[in-house]
Every structure is written in structure tokens, then in C-alpha cells.
Design an enzyme around this catalytic site. Structure first.
Site: not given
Ligand code: FPP
Length: 267
Positions: A27, A75
């Protein structure tokens, strides 16, 4: 990957109880990007780089299995552009990373309702899973369109089907039967679940599988989570006493017996 000994030098952690299975809620990508006045998709891209580094560190430490939450069932409700950029990132990541994972003897598996992803992405997932199926160094499980409640429901549906076909009786259903239908069946439950980004909740990840998992929360945003952060999480894990419902005295006693039997029969 560097040799195990070299990588472990100067490390905070002891070799004796490396968690066999680590799960991560990655996250903080969006906030990482916003802090830099960049679009959220840049944060996800940086998050993929962080994942690459963490996979390597896990492999070098002897972690057997790593399960990451890449995309939750919830998501889909994010802005359309962010979802579509994330899907593009998964496609490109599968194209680029599968070979390297394969060369490093890492098996990749997807868990979740992948049937709802695009056909093109499903094909790439299938190809990556097949290409790496016989790899033995480490397993990387990617949770995509996954939700812990969905997982329990899909497992329950399979048991209900078995009941309706007369294969089992409802009264005979037990935890073991349900565990056999749940995602990651055949894997050990995660020993350690890490969540980055400062929130202290599980957010519908591995609900069944994490009943006795040690939890580690860190304010570090996922793209900033490096090998040192992983070592810190493992060191914190190693300082815990895992009791699985027993008393501290019982755990002490069984550890003593285990150590004695591991050192062989005494003269
Ligand atoms: C949450 O951070 C993250 C995600 C929803 C996506 C995570 C995906 C990756 C790291 C890429 C991985 C790729 C593969 C192929 C495994 P957020 O967007 O909720 O962050 P925030 O809380 O700061 O808004």
C-alpha cells in the site's frame, strides 16, 4: 542473485527462523506519486520496482513463498484510468519479468477471480504460470481480483457442490475440507503479513489463511520499501512468540524438545 552468505552479512536478522511464507499488502503507491506531483500510475510503476527488489531479497534469505496483493476485488471501483493503467502494467510486467523469474527458478502463480480479467491478460497469466511451473527456489503468488471473502465463498460453493453430488455429507464438513478448497491450498499459511503505507488493517486479504499469521505494519510507502525494510519486518517477526493458542510455558517446552531432537540422540 548473490550468494546467501554474502547477502545475509550485516543483517539484523538471524538465520534460524526465516519466515517460510510472507504475504504483503503493497500500500502507498498513490501517495508516493502524489508527493512527487506525479500521476498515481507512476506510483504503481515504482511499486513494481520495489516488488522486484523484495522478491530478490526473499529469494536470497531462503523465504520459500511470497504472496502479494496486486489488485483487490474492490480496486475495480477506482477511477477507470487508474484501473486501465494498472492492467497495462500487469501485462507489461508479465512480458518483462517472467523470463527473469524463470531464470531465477521462481514459480509464479495467480490467485483470485482471474476469469474476470481481460482475455489477453488471462493468456499472459496462463503462459507465465506454465513457463515457471517446475521452478523450485521460491513461489511468488500474485493476488489479482482477489478478496478473502470471495475466497471463502468460492471454497464453500465447491463443498456445497460435493454435498449435492452426494460425495460428502454437510455434517461432515470440517476446517480441513474447506482449507483444501481455499486459494493457496497446499501452501503453508503465511508466517508474516506485512502492510506498508501506514494503515493497520488486513483489507480482505487472505482472511482464512492468516488466522495465526504475525502482522507487521509500517508507515513506509510501498515504493520506498527496500531490502532493509524487509529485514526490519523479519527481525520484528523473529522477536515474537508464536503460541498458536498454547501458553508460553507449553511453547517453551515444545521448543526445548524440538531442539533436543534436532541435535540428535544424546550419548
Ligand atoms: C495500493 O496502493 C497498490 C495497488 C492497488 C497496486 C499494487 C500493484 C503493484 C505494486 C504492481 C505489481 C505488479 C505485478 C505484476 C505483481 P494505493 O494505490 O492504494 O496507494 P495509496 O494508498 O497511497 O493511494
Amino acid at each position: 542473485m548473490e550468494s546467501l552468505q554474502k547477502k545475509k552479512r550485516n543483517s539484523l536478522i538471524s538465520d534460524s527462523s526465516i519466515p517460510s511464507h510472507i504475504a504483503i499488502v503493497m500500500d502507498g503507491n498513490g501517495r508516493w506519486a502524489l508527493k512527487r506531483n506525479r500521476p498515481r500510475s507512476m506510483g504503481h510503476k515504482a511499486g513494481l520496482n520495489a516488488l522486484r527488489v523484495v522478491i530478490e531479497r526473499c529469494g536470497n534469505l531462503g523465504v520459500r513463498e511470497l504472496t502479494v496483493f496486486a489488485f483487490s476485488s474492490e480496486n475495480w471501483n477506482r477511477p477507470e484510468q487508474e484501473v486501465s493503467r494498472l492492467m497495462d502494467l500487469f501485462m507489461r510486467a508479465l512480458d518483462r519479468e517472467t523470463r527473469e523469474l524463470d531464470e531465477n527458478n521462481v514459480r509464479i502463480r495467480f490467485i483470485g477471480d482471474v476469469g474476470a480479467l481481460s482475455t489477453a491478460l488471462q493468456k499472459k497469466i496462463q503462459r507465465a504460470q506454465t513457463q515457471t511451473a517446475n521452478n523450485t527456489r521460491m513461489i511468488l503468488n500474485v493476488a489479482a481480483n482477489y478478496g478473502g471473502r470471495w475466497d471463502i465463498v468460492q471454497a464453500t460453493k465447491k463443498l456445497v457442490e460435493d454435498c449435492s453430488r452426494g460425495l460428502i455429507r454437510p455434517g461432515d464438513i470440517n476446517e480441513e475440507m474447506l482449507a483444501k478448497q481455499i486459494c493457496l491450498n497446499g501452501s503453508s499459511d503465511p508466517d508474516l503479513l506485512i502492510r506498508t503505507g501506514g494503515e493497520m488493517r488486513i483489507s480482505n486479504f487472505l482472511l482464512w489463511q492468516s488466522a495465526y499469521t504475525e502482522l507487521h505494519f509500517t508507515p513506509t510507502l510501498w515504493p520506498d520499501f527496500g531490502p532493509e525494510s524487509l529485514d526490519e519486518a523479519i527481525a520484528a517477526y523473529q522477536s515474537r512468540e508464536r503460541r498458536f493458542g498454547l501458553t508460553s510455558e507449553q511453547v517453551d517446552k515444545s521448543n526445548r524438545i524440538f531442539r533436543q531432537s534436532a541435535s540428535g540422540p544424546s550419548a
